[in-house]
Every structure is written in C-alpha cells, then in structure tokens.
Write an enzyme that holds these catalytic residues in place. Sequence first.
Site, mmCIF file in Angstrom:
data_model
loop_
_atom_site.group_PDB
_atom_site.id
_atom_site.type_symbol
_atom_site.label_atom_id
_atom_site.label_comp_id
_atom_site.label_asym_id
_atom_site.label_seq_id
_atom_site.Cartn_x
_atom_site.Cartn_y
_atom_site.Cartn_z
ATOM 1 C CG ASP A 154 -1.933 -1.149 1.199
ATOM 2 O OD1 ASP A 154 -2.275 -1.612 0.093
ATOM 3 O OD2 ASP A 154 -2.332 -1.606 2.287
ATOM 4 C CD GLU A 155 4.253 2.977 2.305
ATOM 5 O OE1 GLU A 155 4.311 4.080 1.713
ATOM 6 O OE2 GLU A 155 4.182 2.860 3.536
#
Length: 286
Positions: free
Chosen positions: A229-230
């Site tokens: 999720d980066e």
Amino acid sequence: MAGVREVVLTFSCQDAQGLVAAVASLFAQRGFNIRESSQFEDVTQRRFFMRTVFECPQGYELPAIRELFQPVGEKYGMDWAIYDVDCKPKVLIAVSQWGHCLNSLLNNWKNGSLPIDIVGVVSNHEVMRDLTEWYELPFHYLPVTPDTKAEQEAQIWSLIEEHEVECLVLARYMQILSDDLCRKLNGKAINIHHSFLPGFKGAKPYHQAYERGVKLIGATAHFVTADLDEGPIIEQSVERVSHVNLPEEMAEIGRDIEAVVLNRAVRWHAEHRVLLNGSKTVVFAR
C-alpha cells in the site's frame, strides 16, 4: 495506406528552455495537428511532464512517428512514449470474493465507456465465475496457499505473457503480490485500497477508521509496489461518515467509492494520462 488516426505523446525530462517549442515545431512542420495538450513542471525537481494528442497526416504509421521523434527524445534525455489512440491496452483483472469493483469495470467496458480490452479475470475463489462468464470473458480459477504462492503467481504471469497484458488490475484481490511479481509489473499493475492512504494500511481499514472515530472514509487507487500500500497514488475520493456508522456500514459506503475511484484510475492509465514522478504521479485528468 491509411496509417494511424491520432497518437498520444507522453514524456518527462529535466526542464529546458525551448522544450515545448522543439516538440511542437517538429510535428507542425510535418502536418500534425494538436488536439489536446497538458504540461506540468515539478519545480522542486525541475522536471517537466507533458501529454499531447496529435491528429496525424494521412499515411503515417506508428513506427515511423516514433522514429521521427527519437532525435528530440535523445537530445533532451526524455523518458517518452508514443501510442496509437485507437489501440486499447489489454487488461487482466484479478479479484477475490468481493465483486463490486469487478462488476463496475466489466459494465463500463461492455458499454464502451472504459477504453480497455479485457482479456480475462483471474481469481483465487470461484465466487466471481458466473459474473465473469455472463460477460462472456474467460475466468481463470487459480487457488493459492502459502505453499503454492510461487506456482500460482507463475500461472498469472503466464497469462500476462500469453495475452500480452499491459495492465493487471487488482479489483479487491485480497492477496499480497510477491516482490518478484511486483518488480515485473512496475507501473503496470493498479490496486484499489479500501482506505484513504496513507492512513489505515493493510487489513480491515474500515475497522481501523472506526476505532479512530474518523469523519471521512475513502478509497485509493495506486500502482502496486513491493511495499504494501505504498505505491504511487493515481486517484482518491472520500465520503462523510459519523459516529453512528459501524465498521460494516462504513464498508458498505466505501464500496461505491472504491468502484468509482478504480474506474477513474484504469481509464486515465488506459488513456496514458498517468506519468510516474518518483514515488508520486502526474495525472493529466479531464
């Protein structure tokens, strides 16, 4: 020889005087006409980004247009690409057990509002088979366990290579891709996260949001990277909630946001409106 009708040019490079003029004059001298153009300078990096749609003179083929632009691209050290507007990118969709994003993508593809060529749907569950086959698309059931993850991802990669897939869309695919597959799909895989990143990463973000008493919930479409999720964010949206909304109600509200956000991200990517800028993106949306 008919040639291509319109092309999209995208590029980024260090800013330089006369850059736009060099590009515009190159095409103008050969009878190309600008239909749409957007540009942006990241002043902190002194990096310039541009997306332009050209109407082509009769008889130009795509390889010839790319060869024409090559010297300019080399002169300015550009990261550039030229695409045929009429060529829809091939997309493979991955899903688990929630079908709201998948259904929205399939519906918009079917009615012609999403400019992609969906080659199939892959899933680690059988739940979405009926929906997929109703749209007359191939459904690939590829179950996965921790022990079979490498084998299952090899099957996904085989499908990507076989169908010349240009983008893998994770439409609530609840599996974490391996670092190796993430590297192979750099800039070519889009995920929808049911949270307004960078807050509430990982599992059960609506429960995390509920525990913090948030007043806004949202969804984020981003490129997939090895860091969970980066990845660079493409699109986000939010909806207001209150103290009366339980996590399950937040999740229900969020599902509509997720579908809208993912559709926008996929459309903009397919139209070559999304340019990578390190850990961020430049999005020439309209």
